[in-house]
Write a protein that holds these residues in place. Structure first.
Motif, PDB file in Angstrom:
ATOM      1  N   ASP A 209      20.833  15.139  22.719  1.00 58.94           N
ATOM      2  CA  ASP A 209      19.812  14.139  23.370  1.00 58.94           C
ATOM      3  C   ASP A 209      19.869  14.153  24.897  1.00 58.94           C
ATOM      4  OD1 ASP A 209      22.171  12.608  23.436  1.00 58.94           O
ATOM      5  OD2 ASP A 209      21.061  10.799  22.945  1.00 58.94           O
ATOM      6  N   SER A 210      20.973  14.038  25.531  1.00 55.20           N
ATOM      7  CA  SER A 210      21.198  13.871  26.744  1.00 55.20           C
ATOM      8  C   SER A 210      20.599  15.417  27.565  1.00 55.20           C
ATOM      9  CB  SER A 210      23.005  13.949  27.402  1.00 55.20           C
ATOM     10  OG  SER A 210      23.216  12.832  26.766  1.00 55.20           O
ATOM     11  N   ILE A 211      20.941  16.629  27.023  1.00 56.66           N
ATOM     12  CA  ILE A 211      20.351  17.717  27.244  1.00 56.66           C
ATOM     13  C   ILE A 211      18.761  17.904  27.285  1.00 56.66           C
ATOM     14  CG2 ILE A 211      20.100  20.044  26.941  1.00 56.66           C
ATOM     15  CD1 ILE A 211      23.068  19.100  28.243  1.00 56.66           C
ATOM     16  N   SER A 220      12.488  22.258  32.091  1.00 53.83           N
ATOM     17  CA  SER A 220      13.085  23.547  31.486  1.00 53.83           C
ATOM     18  C   SER A 220      13.362  23.798  30.261  1.00 53.83           C
ATOM     19  CB  SER A 220      14.557  23.847  32.149  1.00 53.83           C
ATOM     20  OG  SER A 220      15.292  22.602  31.906  1.00 53.83           O
ATOM     21  N   THR A 221      13.736  24.598  29.705  1.00 55.87           N
ATOM     22  CA  THR A 221      14.284  24.816  28.249  1.00 55.87           C
ATOM     23  C   THR A 221      15.611  23.991  27.990  1.00 55.87           C
ATOM     24  OG1 THR A 221      15.670  26.635  28.580  1.00 55.87           O
ATOM     25  CG2 THR A 221      13.278  27.119  28.046  1.00 55.87           C
ATOM     26  N   GLU A 222      16.152  23.683  26.825  1.00 53.26           N
ATOM     27  CA  GLU A 222      17.179  22.997  26.683  1.00 53.26           C
ATOM     28  C   GLU A 222      18.451  24.006  27.060  1.00 53.26           C
ATOM     29  OE1 GLU A 222      17.498  20.824  22.961  1.00 53.26           O
ATOM     30  OE2 GLU A 222      15.590  19.859  23.388  1.00 53.26           O
ATOM     31  N   ALA A 223      18.383  25.188  26.861  1.00 51.39           N
ATOM     32  CA  ALA A 223      19.474  26.199  27.105  1.00 51.39           C
ATOM     33  C   ALA A 223      19.529  25.992  28.944  1.00 51.39           C
ATOM     34  CB  ALA A 223      19.040  27.579  26.667  1.00 51.39           C
ATOM     35  N   GLU A 224      18.421  26.027  29.601  1.00 51.29           N
ATOM     36  CA  GLU A 224      18.542  26.029  31.039  1.00 51.29           C
ATOM     37  C   GLU A 224      19.172  24.745  31.449  1.00 51.29           C
ATOM     38  OE1 GLU A 224      14.710  28.843  32.034  1.00 51.29           O
ATOM     39  OE2 GLU A 224      14.508  26.809  31.716  1.00 51.29           O
ATOM     40  N   ALA A 225      18.732  23.778  30.746  1.00 51.80           N
ATOM     41  CA  ALA A 225      19.119  22.345  31.124  1.00 51.80           C
ATOM     42  C   ALA A 225      20.562  22.468  30.877  1.00 51.80           C
ATOM     43  CB  ALA A 225      18.476  21.309  30.430  1.00 51.80           C
ATOM     44  N   SER A 226      21.038  22.708  29.648  1.00 57.15           N
ATOM     45  CA  SER A 226      22.753  22.853  29.501  1.00 57.15           C
ATOM     46  C   SER A 226      23.396  23.617  30.535  1.00 57.15           C
ATOM     47  CB  SER A 226      23.005  23.327  28.116  1.00 57.15           C
ATOM     48  OG  SER A 226      24.284  23.491  27.653  1.00 57.15           O
ATOM     49  N   HIS A 227      22.732  24.582  30.946  1.00 56.31           N
ATOM     50  CA  HIS A 227      23.443  25.173  32.342  1.00 56.31           C
ATOM     51  C   HIS A 227      23.594  24.377  33.468  1.00 56.31           C
ATOM     52  CE1 HIS A 227      24.539  28.294  35.011  1.00 56.31           C
ATOM     53  NE2 HIS A 227      23.282  27.992  35.854  1.00 56.31           N
ATOM     54  N   LEU A 228      22.450  23.704  33.746  1.00 53.51           N
ATOM     55  CA  LEU A 228      22.132  23.021  34.986  1.00 53.51           C
ATOM     56  C   LEU A 228      23.359  21.846  34.699  1.00 53.51           C
ATOM     57  CD1 LEU A 228      18.457  22.738  35.395  1.00 53.51           C
ATOM     58  CD2 LEU A 228      19.949  24.309  36.647  1.00 53.51           C
ATOM     59  N   MET A 229      23.457  21.010  33.697  1.00 49.04           N
ATOM     60  CA  MET A 229      24.310  20.012  33.731  1.00 49.04           C
ATOM     61  C   MET A 229      25.733  20.416  33.814  1.00 49.04           C
ATOM     62  SD  MET A 229      24.608  16.847  32.731  1.00 49.04           S
ATOM     63  CE  MET A 229      23.547  16.155  31.506  1.00 49.04           C
TER      64      MET A 229
END
Length: 402
Positions: A209-211, A220-229
């Motif tokens: 949920d955070s991502i 962004s996509t969730e995959a991109e957001a995971s990378h940014l986090m």
């Protein structure tokens, strides 16, 4: 400064929180007084720039964000042969001469004002950061522990940090300047130990949920957001804080790295250590109870670890027969000081960290942080701050390069 081969990817500095003063004019004055002395003592050539670990209060940040002030500061940096690569945005308000104690964490990451201030520091750093160089900002580890016990409080902290990551991601897209925010675990805080820190990242910040929330903010996509986090939020590892907790800093840094938790900055510091507490040491220790800073105490004995929020509580526990054993105290003592018999430091942990850094990297931002000179006993503060800073930097360089 940027170190010489084979450590040319490392930037070493000291944190300017050693200098009293909250206003931007006071910061400017302290740099003019100190940097030329350090350049001379460190025998830097004209072409070798000195890296600054800039501590900005909210008051100073409000002044410096003005474009004209930023231009003036850039001119000052050029004149001093210096650059800024990291900002200490942990203490929001006054940090010297007045009672700081647990107020140092306020406003914490539950508060919109902490986010506003941090964003401001990020924009300032992006304007100052040399092209192609990473930037880092150290900050409060969420909140003081008693303020972050509820699920609501922790959700607020996570939400504000997600918003900060979104800001840093957008800032990199707009300016090309990469900056990472680094939570600095500290005794008696929401993030105190390695276990608490890794759990917070893996179970809350990296939760689905955070991502998803970050992906919405960034478009962004969730995959991109995971990378940014993972790219923009990590840990500022303070060796003093870890040593107070009786943690092995090398193991901790290896663990963070193995889990993919970024370490944008390592603060090189030593805590006060008493190998075996005795009644006749109470009077000497009371001199460290300055009334300004919070000096958390962790005691190790046959019962395990016992934690006290400040020296008076530890004194009372000892006098009640409850705190015998080895004491570690959150008081940053000079890293070149080897103790005076009964009183010692956690320098062994620092030396182990430096040795591991030479081989394993962990982080390319190294910051010496001994900010308590003004409240140390006389035998530890009998030289000028500039000379003491230079001694600490020389000590670090010698250990890293030999």
């Amino acid at each position: 400064m940027q170190l010489s081969p084979p450590l040319q990817n490392l930037h070493l500095t000291y944190c300017t929180n050693i200098h009293a003063g909250e206003s931007w004019d006071e910061v400017v004055s302290s740099l003019d007084e100190t940097i030329p002395v350090l350049r001379k003592k460190l025998e830097l050539s004209d072409g070798q720039a000195f890296g600054i670990g800039l501590r900005l209060s909210a008051q100073a940040a409000d002044s410096l964000i003005v474009p004209a002030k930023l231009d003036e500061f850039k001119a000052q940096l050029t004149r001093l042969g210096a650059y800024v690569f990291t900002i200490n945005a942990f203490p929001y308000g006054p940090f010297h001469t007045v009672r700081v104690k647990e107020q140092v964490y306020l406003p914490d990451w539950r508060d919109d004002e902490r986010l506003r201030y941090t964003r401001q520091c990020a924009h300032i750093l992006a304007a100052l950061l040399p092209d192609g160089m990473d930037g880092s900002i150290s900050t409060v580890p969420g909140a003081y522990k008693t303020e972050a016990q509820t699920a609501d409080a922790q959700n607020q902290i996570v939400g504000q940090l997600i918003a900060a990551v979104a800001t840093l991601a957008q800032l990199e897209q707009d300016t090309g300047k990469y900056i990472a925010l680094a939570l600095e675990p500290e005794p008696c805080c929401f993030l105190e130990t390695l276990v608490e820190t890794t759990a917070f990242f893996s179970q809350q910040l990296w939760a689905t949920d955070s991502i998803a929330r970050l992906a919405d903010l960034c478009g962004s996509t969730e995959a991109e957001a995971s990378h940014l986090m993972r790219r923009h939020l990590g840990v500022c590892y303070d060796v003093c804080h870890a040593a107070v907790e009786f943690e092995d800093p090398v193991y901790a840094l290896q663990t963070l790295t193995a889990l993919g938790i970024r370490v944008p900055k390592i603060q090189l510091s030593c805590a006060l250590r008493i190998p075996a507490m005795q009644a006749d040491m109470l009077a000497e220790l009371q001199r460290f109870d300055d009334g300004v800073y919070l000096h958390q105490v962790v005691v190790r004995n046959q019962h395990g670890l016992q934690r006290y929020t400040d020296l008076p509580a530890a004194f009372a526990a000892y006098q009640a027969g409850q705190a015998d054993g080895e004491w570690r105290i959150h008081c940053h003592v000079p890293i070149f000081w080897d103790g005076n018999g009964q009183l010692g430091s956690t320098r062994a942990e620092l030396l182990a960290t430096l040795q591991a850094l030479r081989k394993q990297g962990f982080s390319n931002h190294l910051e010496v942080e001994t900010y308590t000179w003004d409240v140390l006993p006389a035998h530890l503060k009998n030289e000028s701050k500039a000379h003491a800073i230079a001694r600490e930097l020389v000590f670090i360089m010698k250990e890293l390069l030999t």
